[in-house]
Design a protein around this motif. Structure first.
Motif, mmCIF file in Angstrom:
data_model
loop_
_atom_site.group_PDB
_atom_site.id
_atom_site.type_symbol
_atom_site.label_atom_id
_atom_site.label_comp_id
_atom_site.label_asym_id
_atom_site.label_seq_id
_atom_site.Cartn_x
_atom_site.Cartn_y
_atom_site.Cartn_z
ATOM 1 N N SER A 1 -0.520 11.547 2.497
ATOM 2 C CA SER A 1 -0.972 10.211 2.884
ATOM 3 C C SER A 1 -1.916 10.310 4.076
ATOM 4 O O SER A 1 -1.924 11.302 4.790
ATOM 5 N N LYS B 1 -3.377 2.103 -4.017
ATOM 6 C CA LYS B 1 -3.509 3.379 -3.313
ATOM 7 C C LYS B 1 -4.982 3.697 -3.025
ATOM 8 O O LYS B 1 -5.892 3.140 -3.640
ATOM 9 N N ASP C 1 0.019 3.518 -9.013
ATOM 10 C CA ASP C 1 -0.595 2.344 -8.404
ATOM 11 C C ASP C 1 -2.067 2.184 -8.775
ATOM 12 O O ASP C 1 -2.718 3.107 -9.226
ATOM 13 N N THR D 1 -8.448 0.704 3.482
ATOM 14 C CA THR D 1 -8.119 -0.377 2.547
ATOM 15 C C THR D 1 -8.908 -1.644 2.868
ATOM 16 O O THR D 1 -9.557 -2.232 2.000
ATOM 17 N N SER E 1 -5.214 4.347 6.951
ATOM 18 C CA SER E 1 -4.949 3.639 5.682
ATOM 19 C C SER E 1 -5.367 2.179 5.769
ATOM 20 O O SER E 1 -5.997 1.644 4.845
ATOM 21 N N THR F 1 0.854 -1.191 0.000
ATOM 22 C CA THR F 1 0.000 0.000 0.000
ATOM 23 C C THR F 1 0.886 1.236 0.000
ATOM 24 O O THR F 1 1.648 1.483 0.928
ATOM 25 N N MET F 2 0.803 2.000 -1.073
ATOM 26 C CA MET F 2 1.663 3.171 -1.240
ATOM 27 C C MET F 2 0.924 4.278 -1.955
ATOM 28 O O MET F 2 0.208 4.020 -2.908
ATOM 29 N N PRO F 3 1.118 5.505 -1.518
ATOM 30 C CA PRO F 3 0.421 6.607 -2.193
ATOM 31 C C PRO F 3 1.205 7.108 -3.400
ATOM 32 O O PRO F 3 1.615 8.249 -3.442
ATOM 33 N N SER F 4 1.429 6.270 -4.388
ATOM 34 C CA SER F 4 2.189 6.724 -5.559
ATOM 35 C C SER F 4 1.299 6.720 -6.801
ATOM 36 O O SER F 4 0.337 5.965 -6.898
ATOM 37 N N GLU F 5 1.620 7.574 -7.733
ATOM 38 C CA GLU F 5 0.753 7.860 -8.894
ATOM 39 C C GLU F 5 0.383 6.625 -9.716
ATOM 40 O O GLU F 5 -0.727 6.488 -10.173
#
Lengths: 223, 223
Positions: free
Chosen positions: B162, B153, B117, B172, B168, B111-115
């Motif tokens: 985040s 994300k 994903d 999720t 989170s 789980t990552m807040p990157s563009e």
């Protein structure tokens, strides 16, 4: 206001200004959050961070016995971009807050894990709605329960009787914000509200904004 | 096992046994949570409380530099009803945990807040899936990122980059659990797993369980 924004935007990066434009266009006051008397600063801070991430501009904080404190490691600066309303020092701060919200046209939805309440998926959000959350151990005050128009709960499948308060806020508000964004409800800010927010955020993004504003007003004095 | 449960259930209320039956029937191992190196005890405690509320039986805790601690005011006793796996004391506890999960057939979703994903709504959960969450400030370790099969994300609309880690996890897991429960995926525990859990929970619900079990085994000695 437009002229002032145009003048000030020269002092920030194009990227930052684009972000301000995009985020302000996605802000909402159609739903709002009121929290009653949270006493753990990490919970209050997580609530503000969630509101900012979800695009909810206004947060109402009722301080009956506990003063609002921020844990910066949890809030991550999110409070800078929110409009925070604090209710304290009155004999009944809960009433002051909830009456203010009612006067603004909000329906009050109290969040409680009780059997008879409506599930969060089924709450009607077509009219402006304020979600009211209670304190960590005792939940909502009798005052808040009496003033609420509706009651809502989040699905639960375990022995534990409730989610942590900052988790409750996140689960509730993510649900309603996702439904709102997919709907044809007019959930965005008005054009005037968006412009006011942009001006405020541009100002907050400039270090020596006071000096710049002073020069600006001197240059723009009617001759 | 059935005989033992039948004998022990006399020592608890009917209401409590019905609760145990219902909750165990709604437990899942189809999705699980792995958290890496959380250092704020209120976050770890909120994660356990969320898992228990959502019916996720297994939680995997990777302790690289920080030992798992419970804040009882936040966890509200939820850890009692979960199966908690701890990974510590090895040169690489992240690898030990994630390899264990892979061997059990879990797909690893970081789980990552990157563009780039996948949005949480679009993650395929038809096969058993473990969601891996990183530490408060630094996020997931390189090891965890390298071992992940997919990245996910959560929607965000603000300046803050985040959500709080316990938020989170909740956002999720609520998303995937709700989708799971509405699907025709076989997400429940096996009959044997349900019986084992019932026995464990019945035991945990009886004060002097050791004395009772001793008498039971003496009475049931083959003659």
């Amino acid at each position: 206001m437009n002229d002032l924004i145009a003048s000030l935007k020269e002092y920030i990066s194009e990227e930052r200004f684009k972000k301000i434009e995009m985020i302000s266009a996605n802000r909402t006051n159609h739903v709002t959050i009121a929290v009653e008397n949270l006493y753990q600063s990490h919970n209050m801070s997580a609530v503000l961070r969630t509101a900012e991430c979800l695009g909810i501009q206004n947060v109402h904080i009722i301080e009956n016995s506990f003063q609002y404190q921020i844990n910066k490691e949890v809030s991550m600066g999110s409070d800078k971009w929110l409009t925070i309303h604090r209710y304290n020092g009155k004999p009944d701060n809960t009433q002051a807050c909830l009456q203010h919200l009612k006067q603004q046209g909000y329906k009050l939805v109290a969040t409680m894990p009780s059997e008879k309440d409506t599930m969060i998926d089924d709450i009607d959000i077509s009219m402006p709605t304020a979600f009211v959350f209670g304190t960590e151990l005792l939940g909502l005050s009798q005052e808040a329960i009496t003033m609420a128009d509706e009651f809502v709960k989040i699905p639960m499948y375990g022995f534990t009787e409730s989610y942590n308060i900052s988790v409750s806020v996140a689960l509730t508000m993510m649900n309603v914000c996702q439904r709102l964004r997919k709907s044809d409800i007019n959930w965005r800010l008005s054009d005037n509200e968006i412009m006011a927010l942009r001006l405020e955020w541009v100002k907050k993004s400039i270090k020596d904004v006071d000096g710049i504003l002073k020069r600006y007003s001197e240059q723009n004095v009617p001759k």
